[in-house]
Design an enzyme around this catalytic site. Sequence first.
Site, PDB file in Angstrom:
ATOM      1  N   HIS A  56      88.009  22.900  17.912  1.00  7.86           N
ATOM      2  CA  HIS A  56      88.210  21.643  18.640  1.00  7.86           C
ATOM      3  C   HIS A  56      87.744  21.788  20.096  1.00  7.86           C
ATOM      4  O   HIS A  56      87.100  20.893  20.644  1.00  7.86           O
ATOM      5  CB  HIS A  56      89.697  21.258  18.665  1.00  7.86           C
TER       6      HIS A  56
ATOM      7  N   GLY B  64      95.055  17.322  16.041  1.00  7.36           N
ATOM      8  CA  GLY B  64      95.933  18.279  16.717  1.00  7.36           C
ATOM      9  C   GLY B  64      95.960  19.632  16.045  1.00  7.36           C
ATOM     10  O   GLY B  64      95.101  19.942  15.225  1.00  7.36           O
TER      11      GLY B  64
ATOM     12  N   HIS C 209      92.460  24.383  17.973  1.00  8.93           N
ATOM     13  CA  HIS C 209      91.940  25.752  18.012  1.00  8.93           C
ATOM     14  C   HIS C 209      90.577  25.712  18.698  1.00  8.93           C
ATOM     15  O   HIS C 209      90.131  24.643  19.159  1.00  8.93           O
ATOM     16  CB  HIS C 209      91.853  26.329  16.594  1.00  8.93           C
TER      17      HIS C 209
HETATM   18  P1  AMP Z   1      90.653  17.716  12.706  1.00 11.56           P
HETATM   19  O1  AMP Z   1      91.673  17.905  13.787  1.00 11.56           O
HETATM   20  O2  AMP Z   1      90.724  18.739  11.615  1.00 11.56           O
HETATM   21  O3  AMP Z   1      90.582  16.295  12.206  1.00 11.56           O
HETATM   22  O4  AMP Z   1      89.246  17.991  13.389  1.00 11.56           O
HETATM   23  C1  AMP Z   1      88.846  17.266  14.516  1.00 11.56           C
HETATM   24  C2  AMP Z   1      87.400  17.564  14.764  1.00 11.56           C
HETATM   25  O5  AMP Z   1      87.215  18.948  14.997  1.00 11.56           O
HETATM   26  C3  AMP Z   1      86.503  17.193  13.579  1.00 11.56           C
HETATM   27  O6  AMP Z   1      85.298  16.622  14.077  1.00 11.56           O
HETATM   28  C4  AMP Z   1      86.259  18.532  12.926  1.00 11.56           C
HETATM   29  O7  AMP Z   1      85.047  18.591  12.208  1.00 11.56           O
HETATM   30  C5  AMP Z   1      86.195  19.445  14.146  1.00 11.56           C
HETATM   31  N1  AMP Z   1      86.461  20.847  13.766  1.00 11.56           N
HETATM   32  C6  AMP Z   1      87.518  21.320  13.091  1.00 11.56           C
HETATM   33  N2  AMP Z   1      87.385  22.651  12.881  1.00 11.56           N
HETATM   34  C7  AMP Z   1      86.197  23.004  13.430  1.00 11.56           C
HETATM   35  C8  AMP Z   1      85.484  24.237  13.532  1.00 11.56           C
HETATM   36  N3  AMP Z   1      85.945  25.377  13.021  1.00 11.56           N
HETATM   37  N4  AMP Z   1      84.288  24.221  14.168  1.00 11.56           N
HETATM   38  C9  AMP Z   1      83.795  23.068  14.684  1.00 11.56           C
HETATM   39  N5  AMP Z   1      84.416  21.886  14.622  1.00 11.56           N
HETATM   40  C10 AMP Z   1      85.608  21.846  14.011  1.00 11.56           C
END
Ligand code: AMP
Length: 277
Positions: A34, A28, A31
């Site tokens: 995601h 969650g 941005h």
């Molecule tokens: P999180 O909510 O931080 O667990 O991220 C969920 C997914 O989004 C994971 O696969 C992250 O690697 C991906 N993610 C987070 N930030 C970015 C970004 N700036 N660019 C690409 N993928 C992202």
Amino acid sequence: MIIFKTQKELKTHLEALNKTIGFVPTMGALHLGHISLVQQAKKESEIVVCSIFVNPTQFNEINDFENYPVTHKQDIELLKNNACDILYLPESVKDVYLYEKKINIDLGTIATVMEGANRPGHFDGVVQVVSVLFEIVNPHKAFFGLKDFQQYCIIKKMVQELELNIEVIGCPIVREETGLAMSSRNALLSEAERKRALVIIETLQFLQKNTKPGNNSKLIDNCCLKLNKSSRLEYLTIADLETLQPTIFLEKNKEYRAFIVTRLGNVRLIDNIEIFA
Ligand code: AMP
């Protein structure tokens, strides 16, 4: 977009659909990073399922868990506007971990370096939650950001070890105009910290330009000094793309990746870039 609060209802719904499913697991505070995963999933599957769950078992610092930003209302709007079909927003931690399940797999040495070494238990938690989510959603493809490159490698290894029929797809890092990698934790940075955080992408790009075949220890040491001037460096590592083992000796015409984890105030930021010696 349909929102499911329980895994039972979600599972029943998905089983009846009989469509190809692209899955994007998240914690969650969404941005555009995601959203890029959601858009890629949309291109490659009939139905896009996203989950929002701040998984307590993957946090090794209680403060990090307690301060993790929660913005459900905005997240739901963002997902609705970006063609997400189904959101799993569990009503409780219990709904995810309905029954105890031990994952007994050997992730090998890719799990013992970098995040594995610096965040004890983190990847155990990641593997635990992602395997449960995979079981609930049963996707054809699952989309992960290369921002968490080591996590992406771990999930691929997990799928291989558990012999799951899921294609794991790595998606490019989405950055702000300044070059700062988008992250839910960026919301916790002050304006001054956000500016100082640019040292991360500056250093990664510097390494990308200046690494040479042979010994790069001087270059790496200088970069560490620079990072430590405006942040608290946890690690800067150049690693083999396949084994993720750290190295300072680079072979000509071989691909590597440079990884940085550093703290600005209480916020731990992670980023990486491809290196070609
Ligand atoms: P999180 O909510 O931080 O667990 O991220 C969920 C997914 O989004 C994971 O696969 C992250 O690697 C991906 N993610 C987070 N930030 C970015 C970004 N700036 N660019 C690409 N993928 C992202």
